[in-house]
Motif scaffolding. Structure first.
Motif, short mmCIF file in Angstrom:
data_model
loop_
_atom_site.label_atom_id
_atom_site.label_comp_id
_atom_site.label_asym_id
_atom_site.label_seq_id
_atom_site.Cartn_x
_atom_site.Cartn_y
_atom_site.Cartn_z
N ASN A 250 0.09 11.06 -15.31
CA ASN A 250 -0.43 9.75 -14.95
C ASN A 250 -1.58 9.34 -15.86
O ASN A 250 -1.65 8.20 -16.35
N SER A 255 -2.23 5.55 -15.73
CA SER A 255 -2.24 5.31 -14.29
C SER A 255 -3.62 5.60 -13.70
O SER A 255 -4.32 6.52 -14.13
N MET A 286 1.36 4.26 -9.23
CA MET A 286 0.57 3.03 -9.33
C MET A 286 0.18 2.58 -7.93
O MET A 286 0.69 3.09 -6.93
N CYS A 310 5.77 4.15 -7.43
CA CYS A 310 6.01 4.86 -8.69
C CYS A 310 7.21 4.30 -9.42
O CYS A 310 8.11 3.70 -8.81
#
Length: 410
Positions: A250, A255, A286, A310
């Motif tokens: 991520n 992210s 997210m 996601c």
């Protein structure tokens, strides 16, 4: 015997509020040790540790801090002394919790103080920016409590007093309720997601406990990974099973659901025996309540709940994640084994699942193997949630116990 709370604030600007907090704590039967982290003026409230003491702990004096000529540099230097003194007082058992108050300036210092204190030591920050987007996730101690300091920017009032009383009660209550941190069994640190995604811990927990270990499983949604890294850094684990690396991928792909750039490093630096697997590294997480980040809006997005959603990584992103994982594993100083489940790394990554991607999984596995030191990599012809994966983990652990790599539990 009641608890003593370390109270930190800028005495030159927040004396009334500091006195109110001290009165709230003593009014509930606690004791207070007051540290002044101001720079420019003298406090009107009682102080036990002066700004001069704080400056001295930072290797300078108050005049030297003022001479820096910049409020940011001055507060950063002050935070060095405050963190050192707070850490020493906690280690000596002279304080049992810490309460700090401030706007952005005081909160900046408070974050450093919290980072210097052990996980589990009660920490409360009364702040005008509680859990604000201004606060970098990797600076927020995973066990800190934040209380919004509402209506208190300048002077006491009814709204402000409610916040002060809540914060005072929170830290004193936490100090009274804190449990003994003594570990009577060697601990294994494991990472995972919820069991709808990753469920190997269900196989492993009873088997590890039968071997005499205590298992702590950390939820890899940002703060959990930070807590895991903090404890690994402090050598709290006899062995690490880092099987959910979604925070690392991520962070690599932008992210907000990440644990900072140092994720998957602490165990390696400390030389703790570790097993690693890429659980969850199929998806980019997210905020479900916000617009998708740039570049992800045209992909299929799965909303796990109203907080987190996601999207499936593309081939290039999966290869990049594999390369990043390999680099961190290769740099580890201690015994390391990277396990690659060839049939899937997330429950949704099965035939018929919403994010089943055999081509992407194969590309990820090939890149990981190519970038890894050969003696560290092991492919497993199973899904990460299959019993076969857990059985292989236990076999490696048993071999490490047999040869002394991991100390045998009593």
């Amino acid at each position: 015997m009641d608890k003593t709370i370390l109270l930190l604030g800028t005495g030159d600007t927040k004396s009334d509020e500091m006195q109110c907090l001290a009165d709230c704590i003593t009014g509930q039967g606690g004791s207070v040790l007051v540290m002044d982290v101001g720079v420019m003026g003298d406090p009107s409230c009682h102080v036990d540790i002066s700004r001069h003491d704080v400056a001295a702990a930072a290797g300078t004096d108050n005049a030297g801090i003022i001479a820096l000529g910049d409020e940011n540099k001055a507060m950063a230097k002050t935070s060095e002394g405050a963190s050192k003194l707070a850490s020493e007082l906690a280690a000596e058992g002279k304080v049992h919790g810490v309460l700090m108050l401030g706007g952005t300036m005081g909160t900046d210092l408070a974050l450093d103080v919290c980072a210097a204190l052990p996980l589990g030591f009660p920490k409360v920050i009364l702040t005008t920016v509680a859990f604000s987007p201004l606060l970098p996730p990797d600076r927020i101690s995973p066990d800190v409590t934040m209380v919004l300091w509402a209506g208190g920017l300048y002077g006491l009032n009814t709204v402000c007093r409610m916040s002060l009383a809540q914060a005072a009660g929170a830290v004193l209550g936490a100090a009274r309720a804190a449990v003994d941190a003594t570990v009577d069994r060697p601990m294994i640190g494991m990472t995972s997601l919820g069991s709808s995604s990753l469920r190997y811990m269900k196989h492993l927990k009873p088997a590890l406990e039968a071997r005499g270990f205590e298992l702590a499983v950390f939820h890899t949604t940002g703060m959990g990974g930070q807590a895991f890294e903090t404890l690994a850094k402090r050598d709290a684990f006899a062995c690490v099973m880092d099987f959910s690396l979604v925070e690392l991928s991520n962070e690599l792909h932008g992210s907000v659901v990440n644990a900072g750039k140092d994720r998957m490093t602490a165990a390696g630096v400390a030389g703790i025996p570790q097993m690693i697997a890429p659980g969850g590294v199929s998806l980019i997480d997210m905020r479900a309540w916000d617009a998708p980040p740039p570049g992800l809006g045209d992909r299929e997005i799965h909303a796990h709940n109203r907080l987190i959603a996601c999207a499936l990584m593309n081939l290039e992103e999966k290869r990049a994640a594999a390369t990043a994982i390999a680099a961190k594993a290769n740099a580890a100083k201690g015994p390391t084994r990277v396990l690659m489940p060839l049939q899937g790394i997330d429950e949704w990554d099965r035939p018929g699942g919403p994010f089943h991607d055999p081509e992407g999984l194969a590309a990820f596995a090939a890149t990981l193997e190519a970038d890894m030191q050969a003696d560290l990599f092991e492919a497993i012809d199973a899904h990460i949630n299959d019993a076969a994966f857990a059985d292989r983990v236990l076999a490696i652990l048993d071999s490490w116990i047999a040869d002394g790599t991991v100390a045998k539990a009593n």
